[in-house]
Design an enzyme around this catalytic site. Structure first.
Site, short mmCIF file in Angstrom:
data_model
loop_
_atom_site.label_atom_id
_atom_site.label_comp_id
_atom_site.label_asym_id
_atom_site.label_seq_id
_atom_site.Cartn_x
_atom_site.Cartn_y
_atom_site.Cartn_z
N ASN A 91 0.95 -0.62 0.01
CA ASN A 91 0.37 0.30 0.12
C ASN A 91 0.72 1.28 0.43
O ASN A 91 2.35 1.45 0.71
CB ASN A 91 -0.71 0.31 0.83
CG ASN A 91 -0.29 -0.24 2.40
OD1 ASN A 91 0.51 -1.30 3.06
ND2 ASN A 91 0.31 1.23 3.52
N ASP A 147 -5.30 0.43 2.18
CA ASP A 147 -4.00 -1.06 2.22
C ASP A 147 -4.78 -1.78 1.17
O ASP A 147 -4.64 -3.48 1.27
CB ASP A 147 -4.66 -1.42 3.77
CG ASP A 147 -3.23 -2.27 4.09
OD1 ASP A 147 -2.34 -2.04 3.82
OD2 ASP A 147 -3.58 -2.96 4.62
CA CA Z 1 -0.04 -3.25 3.69
#
Ligand code: CA
Length: 685
Positions: free
Chosen positions: A273, A317
């Protein structure tokens, strides 16, 4: 004069040599073996360079799997999350365990040959997002390679387990950790790091397999433009960022998948991410390259070759870190050399492995963050409602930061043409943190993880946050559609193994080790393993007998019995009876806090405690102890000694004195007491 000239020449020669790796090994585990592993061996994390996790062994089949039993087992000396896939070479089984320890067993008898403990400081846990896990070792020549949680790359002697060399390879030990398995090729060891929940700038690097010297490094996100860019790929990437992203590193860490493809001489890897998750917290707009992407670089030089971004402007994420599988598939009447990927974002991607060109994609779980995928480019059209930081409101997004699929390995059977994905089905209410500032400790995601305690969520009740579940999904990567699915009641089930015996093996969170028919998904066999399984199984053969091995033990509140289990046809081994499940009864002290304390405690818990101890003080799979059951709740002073003074740092619970004052610790204690009393009143445990 002459001597001086010679000296300069020697220096130039040395410098030139420094760029060249040692020659690949000609003995032991070689590149040729890693390209096409001997039938009975499992030589690297995904078995061989293709990372298909397909065993060609055919002794155990869909016809006789009911006769499989335990051949032998070994208890592990740690009861945290076990994520490693065992490797087998020349009759020896190699595993890594939690805390980055390595063990070698006689693969036939289970006799321990040696054990290595890198003695990772337990305080390291504070900068590791998800327990003290390690996903495995690499074998190359006569050595075993392991990355340690505190950021070392270590080479061990295969025969003795003695350390040959050990180097700290992470840029610093505050923000970076290593949990992934190293990969090897052409005299080099490839490894990246974790840390995109902290302040890490993602990278992958190649180290000389003989000396550990760094040969090249490729960053996945640009640094501060004022410092200049390392290469044109960084300069290009910087145009897709705004704000001052480099102050928090930018993320994009290479924490799991690394695939060397000998057909193209490229190293493919998945990136994590963007950091912080909430883009508004760093003034971030745009795609944020090369986060949540597959990137390919030249194996010899680390030079950029191509990238494909699966999640533009990531704010959920949606790591693309999961395993990348290489295969040759017939697509539209053409043989295509492809990279196959099932990232956290819920879409399955089939890409050209040489160019990164998009071939096709399809959603393998319910999702709502994208309105669709452009059929030509593969670019996702983002659903505006999923941009939680724009609205400032709670945005229920599917899938979640668990990932529709994460590190738990998938497998590919060339016999069925299918991919077997351990998938998660979940939705999470994303909420941007207000007035957020970066801090010296803990996650730097800029999300409000006290979201479940908000009045709106409380009023919405359980329906607003359905419990996550799991599924084993057999996916056709050409037609981009599901062929069969087994619904599983809990998420985060183990990785999969496909075999030429028309079988798929998988362990579950609820503690069973199961075999299904690979073509139809019929459940054919299961064995109670007494503990949750997150790791993937593998298969090997010695003296004409096929074995299947798997590690058990998931971190978290459930019973963790960490073991190496090895199965075979006609195995008669028995596990000792499991210890009785201790009935968990909530017995908190009375709540004596004020409303202001409660709100403050909820916010602080969401900021500093949730990542290890679970949302709303409920510990789940992969978490650490459930604080609602902590004896320290009884006494404000005892609680403060742990939280402020770091009395349990030997267990990984470090001091939070840099972020919290004693009154903050007391607010957190009152919050947890309230949560425990509320759950007790509801009949919870
Ligand atoms: Ca992550």
């Amino acid at each position: 004069m002459k001597i001086k000239a010679l000296g300069v020449a020697a220096l130039i020669l040395l410098a030139a040599c420094g760029k060249h790796p040692s020659p690949p090994p000609s003995q032991g585990v070689t590149d040729a073996m890693l390209q096409a592993a001997p039938e009975g061996e499992w030589l690297s994390y995904g078995r061989d360079y293709n990372e298909q996790r397909f065993s060609p062994l055919t002794q155990i089949t869909d016809k006789n799997v009911t006769q499989v039993g335990l051949a032998w087992s070994a208890d592990l000396d740690t009861a945290r999350g076990q994520e490693a896939t065992p490797l087998m070479h020349d009759g020896v089984l190699y595993i890594s365990t939690a805390w980055s320890m390595v063990k070698a067993y006689d693969a036939k008898t289970g006799g321990l040959k040696w054990a290595y403990d890198p003695k990772v400081p337990r305080e390291t846990l504070i900068r590791a997002c998800c327990d003290a896990v390690n996903r495995g070792v690499a074998l190359y020549g006569d050595k075993v390679y392991v990355g340690t949680l505190d950021g070392r790359l270590v080479a061990l002697d295969q025969k003795s387990g003695n350390v040959v060399w050990s180097k700290t390879v992470v840029p610093n030990q505050q923000d970076y950790s290593i949990t992934g398995a190293p990969r090897v090729a052409k005299g080099k060891v490839f490894i990246g790091s974790g840390g995109a929940e902290y302040k890490a700038r993602g990278y992958i690097a190649a180290y000389d397999a003989q000396s550990g010297d760094e040969l090249w490094k490729f960053h996945t996100v640009p640094g501060n433009p004022a410092d200049g860019f390392e290469n044109s790929a960084m300069e290009k990437a910087a145009k897709s960022w705004t704000g001052d992203w480099w102050k928090l590193g930018g993320g994009g860490t290479v924490w799991d998948s690394i695939t060397y493809d000998p057909a193209t001489n490229l190293v493919l890897f998945g990136t994590g991410n963007a950091e912080p998750w909430n883009p508004a917290a760093a003034g971030r707009e745009g795609d944020s390259l090369y986060t949540s992407s597959i990137v390919a670089v030249d194996a010899d030089t680390g030079a950029y070759a191509w990238h494909f971004q699966e999640t533009p402007e990531d704010r959920w994420d949606f790591d693309s870190a999961a395993q990348i599988t290489i295969a040759d598939l017939n697509i539209g009447g053409q043989q295509r050399h492809v990279a196959l990927h099932a990232p956290k974002n819920g879409f399955f991607y089939t890409l050209d492995a040489k160019t990164g060109a998009f071939i096709s994609a399809g959603p393998f779980v319910p999702q709502n963050w994208a309105k669709g995928i452009d059929a030509k480019t593969g670019r996702a059209e983002i659903n505006p409602a999923a941009r939680y930081e724009k609205s400032g409101a709670i945005a229920p997004v599917a899938p979640t930061f668990f990932g529709a699929h994460s590190w738990q390995p998938m497998s590919h059977s060339p016999a069925t043409g299918l991919i077997y994905i351990p998938a998660n089905i979940a939705v999470f209410p994303y909420l941007a943190a207000k007035n957020w500032k970066a801090d010296a400790i803990g996650w730097q995601s800029a999300l409000d993880f006290s979201v479940l305690d908000k009045p709106a969520m409380q009023q919405a009740g359980a329906a607003a946050t359905p419990a996550p579940s799991g599924a084993l999904i057999a996916w056709d990567p050409v037609a981009q559609k599901q062929v069969w699915q087994v619904a599983l009641p809990a998420p985060l089930n183990g990785g999969t193994l496909a075999t030429a015996g028309n079988l798929v093996f998988q362990g579950t969170t609820l503690g069973d080790f199961v075999a299904y028919s690979a073509d139809k998904g019929a459940k054919l066999w299961s064995f109670p393993v007494q503990s949750g399984v997150g790791a993937a199984p593998m298969s090997y053969a010695i003296d004409g007998i096929q074995y299947v091995a798997v590690l058990t033990g998931q971190g978290g509140a459930s019973q963790n019995i960490s073991r190496l289990l090895v199965f075979r046809l006609g195995g008669t081994g028995k596990l000792p009876p499991p210890p009785p499940m201790i009935a968990r009864v909530l017995d908190p002290p009375p709540y004596t806090g004020t409303p202001a304390q409660l709100e403050h405690g909820s916010e602080l818990y969401g900021r500093y405690c949730f990542a290890c101890h679970g949302l709303s003080a409920v510990s789940q799979v992969g978490n650490n102890p459930d604080l609602r059951h902590s004896a320290a709740l009884d006494d404000a002073k005892a609680f403060g000694i742990v939280v402020i003074d770091g009395a349990l740092k030997h267990n990984g619970m470090v001091s939070f004195a840099s972020a919290l004052k004693p009154e903050d610790a007391e607010a957190i204690r009152q919050y947890v007491i309230k949560r425990a009393n509320d759950d007790k009143a509801r009949g919870g445990t």
